[in-house]
Design a protein around this motif. Structure first.
Motif, PDB file in Angstrom:
ATOM      1  N   TYR A 102       0.810  -1.220   0.000  1.00 46.63           N
ATOM      2  CA  TYR A 102       0.000   0.000   0.000  1.00 46.63           C
ATOM      3  C   TYR A 102       0.846   1.276   0.000  1.00 46.63           C
ATOM      4  O   TYR A 102       0.352   2.341   0.366  1.00 46.63           O
ATOM      5  N   THR A 103       2.085   1.150  -0.444  1.00 48.64           N
ATOM      6  CA  THR A 103       2.864   2.356  -0.757  1.00 48.64           C
ATOM      7  C   THR A 103       2.611   2.773  -2.197  1.00 48.64           C
ATOM      8  O   THR A 103       3.252   3.697  -2.698  1.00 48.64           O
ATOM      9  N   ALA A 104       1.671   2.111  -2.845  1.00 50.99           N
ATOM     10  CA  ALA A 104       1.355   2.385  -4.255  1.00 50.99           C
ATOM     11  C   ALA A 104       1.073   3.866  -4.531  1.00 50.99           C
ATOM     12  O   ALA A 104       1.530   4.386  -5.552  1.00 50.99           O
ATOM     13  N   PRO A 105       0.346   4.591  -3.666  1.00 48.68           N
ATOM     14  CA  PRO A 105       0.118   6.014  -3.958  1.00 48.68           C
ATOM     15  C   PRO A 105       1.415   6.813  -4.082  1.00 48.68           C
ATOM     16  O   PRO A 105       1.478   7.789  -4.832  1.00 48.68           O
ATOM     17  N   PRO A 113       3.165  12.282 -13.264  1.00 45.12           N
ATOM     18  CA  PRO A 113       3.682  13.348 -14.123  1.00 45.12           C
ATOM     19  C   PRO A 113       4.355  12.817 -15.392  1.00 45.12           C
ATOM     20  O   PRO A 113       4.299  13.454 -16.438  1.00 45.12           O
ATOM     21  N   ILE A 114       4.940  11.636 -15.307  1.00 46.97           N
ATOM     22  CA  ILE A 114       5.651  11.073 -16.454  1.00 46.97           C
ATOM     23  C   ILE A 114       4.676  10.441 -17.446  1.00 46.97           C
ATOM     24  O   ILE A 114       4.710  10.739 -18.633  1.00 46.97           O
ATOM     25  N   VAL A 115       3.786   9.599 -16.951  1.00 52.75           N
ATOM     26  CA  VAL A 115       2.906   8.830 -17.826  1.00 52.75           C
ATOM     27  C   VAL A 115       1.642   9.603 -18.194  1.00 52.75           C
ATOM     28  O   VAL A 115       1.235   9.637 -19.351  1.00 52.75           O
ATOM     29  N   GLY A 124       1.476  16.849  -2.935  1.00 49.24           N
ATOM     30  CA  GLY A 124       1.957  15.556  -3.403  1.00 49.24           C
ATOM     31  C   GLY A 124       3.388  15.301  -2.975  1.00 49.24           C
ATOM     32  O   GLY A 124       3.737  14.190  -2.573  1.00 49.24           O
ATOM     33  N   VAL A 125       4.232  16.325  -3.049  1.00 45.52           N
ATOM     34  CA  VAL A 125       5.636  16.187  -2.635  1.00 45.52           C
ATOM     35  C   VAL A 125       5.723  15.953  -1.131  1.00 45.52           C
ATOM     36  O   VAL A 125       6.481  15.088  -0.669  1.00 45.52           O
ATOM     37  N   LEU A 130       6.607  12.232   3.401  1.00 44.29           N
ATOM     38  CA  LEU A 130       6.074  11.585   4.610  1.00 44.29           C
ATOM     39  C   LEU A 130       5.919  10.075   4.404  1.00 44.29           C
ATOM     40  O   LEU A 130       6.214   9.289   5.317  1.00 44.29           O
ATOM     41  N   SER A 131       5.492   9.674   3.214  1.00 43.23           N
ATOM     42  CA  SER A 131       5.363   8.239   2.924  1.00 43.23           C
ATOM     43  C   SER A 131       6.712   7.554   2.954  1.00 43.23           C
ATOM     44  O   SER A 131       6.847   6.453   3.493  1.00 43.23           O
TER      45      SER A 131
END
Length: 180
Positions: A102-105, A113-115, A124-125, A130-131
């Protein structure tokens, strides 16, 4: 709440509980190799889905009409996710494996941003940092360092499990981006 939505919520909760229990079953089946376990999971899932579709008479809905390559790619990514998740469970433990999955996010934030050409936001940053910090708390760094000192195959396999956990999170994030 409408009567139809109660059924949908029940189905969602049931599916979530069953998916959540999958890791517990894998944890108890450590002696079974990962490959056959994945084969039988996918095989019986496919058979169950096919029987359900046959009973409901909606066989025409399973024939892909467009984006066949995308569906094939999703199948491949899903198999990679399951394989790396099960491998992480076998070499670490269930709690580390589920948190790594669940680190997928975190990976979606990096890949979008790439895809998908989405802008990365300040929130988001911050969430990404934090993640990543939380991930360092999850992983037992002493076992990782011991695994690095002993080599990839010389230790208890914890390093292999962590690498598989990172791959499971990344492939699950890739699956989310591909679906989008």
């Amino acid at each position: 709440m409408s009567p139809g939505s109660e059924k949908a919520y029940f189905e969602l909760i049931t599916g979530s509980v069953l998916f959540g229990l999958m890791g517990v079953f894998v944890d108890y089946l450590r002696a079974v190799p990962t490959g056959p376990m994945i084969f039988y999971k996918q095989f019986f899932g496919l058979i169950s889905l096919f029987v359900f579709i046959m009973l409901t008479g909606k066989l025409s809905q399973i024939i892909p009409r467009r984006k066949k390559k995308c569906i094939l790619l999703l199948g491949f990514i899903n198999t990679c996710t399951i394989f790396s998740y099960f491998t992480c469970i076998k070499y670490t433990n269930f709690s580390v494996a589920i948190l790594m999955l669940y680190t997928a996010p975190m990976y979606v934030t990096l890949l979008s941003p790439i895809v998908l050409k989405e802008k990365i936001t300040r929130k988001g940053v911050v969430a990404l940092v934090l993640s990543l910090t939380g991930l360092l708390f999850i992983v037992d760094m002493e076992n990782v360092i011991a695994g690095l000192n002993l080599g990839l195959y010389g230790g208890s396999g914890y390093l292999i499990g962590i690498a598989a956990g990172i791959l499971s999170g990344f492939s699950f994030g890739s699956e989310i981006v591909t679906i989008r």
